[in-house]
Design a protein around this motif. Structure first.
Motif, PDB file in Angstrom:
ATOM      1  N   ASP A 187       0.846  -1.189   0.000  1.00 45.33           N
ATOM      2  CA  ASP A 187       0.000   0.000   0.000  1.00 45.33           C
ATOM      3  C   ASP A 187       0.886   1.247   0.000  1.00 45.33           C
ATOM      4  O   ASP A 187       0.988   1.976   0.983  1.00 45.33           O
ATOM      5  N   CYS A 188       1.562   1.468  -1.136  1.00 47.86           N
ATOM      6  CA  CYS A 188       2.456   2.617  -1.241  1.00 47.86           C
ATOM      7  C   CYS A 188       2.369   3.177  -2.659  1.00 47.86           C
ATOM      8  O   CYS A 188       1.779   2.570  -3.555  1.00 47.86           O
ATOM      9  N   LYS A 189       2.961   4.342  -2.853  1.00 53.23           N
ATOM     10  CA  LYS A 189       3.033   4.966  -4.164  1.00 53.23           C
ATOM     11  C   LYS A 189       4.488   5.011  -4.605  1.00 53.23           C
ATOM     12  O   LYS A 189       5.383   5.201  -3.778  1.00 53.23           O
ATOM     13  N   LEU A 190       4.707   4.848  -5.911  1.00 48.64           N
ATOM     14  CA  LEU A 190       6.062   4.756  -6.438  1.00 48.64           C
ATOM     15  C   LEU A 190       6.322   5.810  -7.501  1.00 48.64           C
ATOM     16  O   LEU A 190       5.421   6.168  -8.275  1.00 48.64           O
ATOM     17  N   ILE A 191       7.555   6.289  -7.522  1.00 49.10           N
ATOM     18  CA  ILE A 191       8.061   7.100  -8.624  1.00 49.10           C
ATOM     19  C   ILE A 191       9.209   6.318  -9.237  1.00 49.10           C
ATOM     20  O   ILE A 191      10.176   5.978  -8.544  1.00 49.10           O
ATOM     21  N   LEU A 192       9.094   6.011 -10.515  1.00 52.22           N
ATOM     22  CA  LEU A 192      10.094   5.203 -11.204  1.00 52.22           C
ATOM     23  C   LEU A 192      10.936   6.092 -12.110  1.00 52.22           C
ATOM     24  O   LEU A 192      10.405   6.829 -12.948  1.00 52.22           O
ATOM     25  N   SER A 193      12.257   6.017 -11.946  1.00 55.68           N
ATOM     26  CA  SER A 193      13.151   6.852 -12.744  1.00 55.68           C
ATOM     27  C   SER A 193      14.254   6.040 -13.410  1.00 55.68           C
ATOM     28  O   SER A 193      14.738   5.055 -12.855  1.00 55.68           O
ATOM     29  N   ALA A 194      14.620   6.486 -14.591  1.00 58.57           N
ATOM     30  CA  ALA A 194      15.750   5.989 -15.370  1.00 58.57           C
ATOM     31  C   ALA A 194      15.815   6.894 -16.590  1.00 58.57           C
ATOM     32  O   ALA A 194      15.067   7.875 -16.687  1.00 58.57           O
ATOM     33  N   ARG A 195      16.683   6.575 -17.527  1.00 58.63           N
ATOM     34  CA  ARG A 195      16.806   7.426 -18.714  1.00 58.63           C
ATOM     35  C   ARG A 195      15.737   7.142 -19.754  1.00 58.63           C
ATOM     36  O   ARG A 195      15.343   8.034 -20.512  1.00 58.63           O
ATOM     37  N   ILE A 226       1.466   4.805  -9.579  1.00 62.77           N
ATOM     38  CA  ILE A 226       2.880   4.841  -9.957  1.00 62.77           C
ATOM     39  C   ILE A 226       3.119   5.933 -10.986  1.00 62.77           C
ATOM     40  O   ILE A 226       2.394   6.043 -11.979  1.00 62.77           O
ATOM     41  N   ALA A 227       4.130   6.757 -10.744  1.00 60.66           N
ATOM     42  CA  ALA A 227       4.519   7.818 -11.674  1.00 60.66           C
ATOM     43  C   ALA A 227       5.853   7.474 -12.323  1.00 60.66           C
ATOM     44  O   ALA A 227       6.690   6.787 -11.732  1.00 60.66           O
ATOM     45  N   VAL A 228       6.034   7.981 -13.506  1.00 60.15           N
ATOM     46  CA  VAL A 228       7.279   7.797 -14.253  1.00 60.15           C
ATOM     47  C   VAL A 228       7.956   9.154 -14.407  1.00 60.15           C
ATOM     48  O   VAL A 228       7.317  10.141 -14.794  1.00 60.15           O
ATOM     49  N   THR A 280      18.512  18.772  -9.245  1.00 62.11           N
ATOM     50  CA  THR A 280      17.721  19.578  -8.297  1.00 62.11           C
ATOM     51  C   THR A 280      16.330  19.825  -8.857  1.00 62.11           C
ATOM     52  O   THR A 280      15.321  19.673  -8.152  1.00 62.11           O
ATOM     53  N   THR A 281      16.257  20.181 -10.136  1.00 60.48           N
ATOM     54  CA  THR A 281      14.950  20.400 -10.774  1.00 60.48           C
ATOM     55  C   THR A 281      14.150  19.111 -10.841  1.00 60.48           C
ATOM     56  O   THR A 281      12.931  19.097 -10.585  1.00 60.48           O
ATOM     57  N   VAL A 282      14.817  18.006 -11.174  1.00 59.28           N
ATOM     58  CA  VAL A 282      14.141  16.706 -11.213  1.00 59.28           C
ATOM     59  C   VAL A 282      13.580  16.365  -9.838  1.00 59.28           C
ATOM     60  O   VAL A 282      12.455  15.861  -9.715  1.00 59.28           O
ATOM     61  N   THR A 283      14.343  16.633  -8.788  1.00 58.76           N
ATOM     62  CA  THR A 283      13.881  16.348  -7.417  1.00 58.76           C
ATOM     63  C   THR A 283      12.669  17.175  -7.059  1.00 58.76           C
ATOM     64  O   THR A 283      11.719  16.672  -6.430  1.00 58.76           O
ATOM     65  N   GLU A 284      12.657  18.443  -7.444  1.00 57.78           N
ATOM     66  CA  GLU A 284      11.491  19.297  -7.189  1.00 57.78           C
ATOM     67  C   GLU A 284      10.253  18.726  -7.873  1.00 57.78           C
ATOM     68  O   GLU A 284       9.154  18.718  -7.297  1.00 57.78           O
ATOM     69  N   THR A 285      10.444  18.237  -9.090  1.00 56.36           N
ATOM     70  CA  THR A 285       9.324  17.617  -9.815  1.00 56.36           C
ATOM     71  C   THR A 285       8.862  16.357  -9.107  1.00 56.36           C
ATOM     72  O   THR A 285       7.649  16.121  -8.955  1.00 56.36           O
ATOM     73  N   ALA A 286       9.797  15.537  -8.653  1.00 53.78           N
ATOM     74  CA  ALA A 286       9.445  14.289  -7.963  1.00 53.78           C
ATOM     75  C   ALA A 286       8.628  14.572  -6.706  1.00 53.78           C
ATOM     76  O   ALA A 286       7.619  13.901  -6.445  1.00 53.78           O
ATOM     77  N   ILE A 287       9.033  15.555  -5.932  1.00 51.98           N
ATOM     78  CA  ILE A 287       8.303  15.895  -4.702  1.00 51.98           C
ATOM     79  C   ILE A 287       6.886  16.372  -5.027  1.00 51.98           C
ATOM     80  O   ILE A 287       5.924  16.040  -4.324  1.00 51.98           O
ATOM     81  N   SER A 288       6.765  17.103  -6.128  1.00 61.53           N
ATOM     82  CA  SER A 288       5.460  17.673  -6.481  1.00 61.53           C
ATOM     83  C   SER A 288       4.445  16.625  -6.935  1.00 61.53           C
ATOM     84  O   SER A 288       3.237  16.866  -6.881  1.00 61.53           O
ATOM     85  N   ILE A 289       4.917  15.465  -7.367  1.00 63.11           N
ATOM     86  CA  ILE A 289       4.006  14.458  -7.928  1.00 63.11           C
ATOM     87  C   ILE A 289       2.998  13.977  -6.893  1.00 63.11           C
ATOM     88  O   ILE A 289       1.782  13.960  -7.134  1.00 63.11           O
TER      89      ILE A 289
END
Length: 263
Positions: free
Chosen positions: A29-37, A55-57, A69-78
């Motif tokens: 029971d969790c939410k995921l953010i998946l990252s890669a190139r 789940i977000a990509v 830093t910008t990617v992290t800001e986006t990840a937090i906002s999801i």
């Protein structure tokens, strides 16, 4: 700890350990953010997960540290926050030191060390502000002792331990946890994708990796270590005992690795 109601960000999620982690954690029971190139590969992993709507990509390149830093800001906002960052993204290497271009050493440090450090530092103010957070760092047994043909990889993984040990000490007061996961041989494409002396991919599998732990078995052991908030976890077959041999006698582990088939 448990994974219920947690928001977990996984790098290197398009294949191997990251892919298996994503699929396994999607049953909690969790939410995921998946990252890669690779966007398409991430979308394919997302489609294989339970409750893909949770789940977000988010694509990123660990070598492009100025963007993180910008990617992290986006990840937090999801989802509004992040509770855990699983630093799994990285590359390996297979080549003799004498033949290896310094560009390969630099690439390994940029991706495996500096990329991981930059992403973790970008997220740190968020963890401090919410007075909780958990870094899970996929290092390697090669971050604890070395073997031939992996000099750049060993150097980058050893560096991760130095950095995150300091992170754990400095931010204990902020309830920021650090778990270092040290895999031995796991049957993924890590060897096929390993860089050779000129920076090209090796392209083939080695016997030890082929006979390593099944990736899903590894992930279950990794999840257990995360649940227990272990400082370090050594996960593999016989090779994991090299960590303890190194502590007892650096000369003995030297002799044992020389005699082994690890090449």
């Amino acid at each position: 700890m448990n994974f219920n109601n947690k928001i977990i960000w996984i790098t290197g999620a398009s294949s191997g350990i990251g892919k298996s982690l994503a699929i396994t954690l999607s049953h909690y029971d969790c939410k995921l953010i998946l990252s890669a190139r690779r966007q398409t590969a991430l979308e394919n992993v997302r489609a294989m997960c339970k409750q893909p709507e949770q789940i977000a990509v988010l694509t990123l390149d660990l070598a492009e540290t100025d963007t993180l830093t910008t990617v992290t800001e986006t990840a937090i906002s999801i989802f509004g926050r992040i509770d855990m960052l699983i630093n799994n993204g990285g590359i390996s290497q297979r080549s003799p030191i004498i033949d290896t271009s310094i560009a390969v050493d630099r690439k390994l440090m940029e991706v495996d060390y500096l990329g991981t450090v930059a992403l973790s530092k970008a997220l740190l103010p968020h963890f401090v502000a919410q007075q909780s957070g958990h870094y899970v760092v996929v290092s390697s047994l090669m971050g604890k002792f070395s073997s031939p043909l992996r000099s750049a990889y060993c150097g980058a993984k050893h560096a991760l331990h130095g950095f995150f040990d300091a992170m754990r000490l400095e931010h204990d007061k902020d309830n920021v946890k650090v778990t270092m996961i040290c895999p031995g041989f796991v049957n993924t494409n890590v060897a096929r994708n390993a860089l050779t002396a000129d920076g090209s991919k090796q392209g083939d599998q080695d016997e030890m990796t082929e006979n390593g732990l099944d990736v899903d078995v590894f992930v279950q052991k990794m999840i257990t270590a995360i649940r227990k908030e272990k400082f370090e976890a050594y996960i593999g077959k016989f090779e994991k005992f090299g960590v303890f041999v190194k502590r007892l006698s650096p000369r003995l582990i030297h002799k044992l690795v020389l005699r082994s088939k690890v090449r």
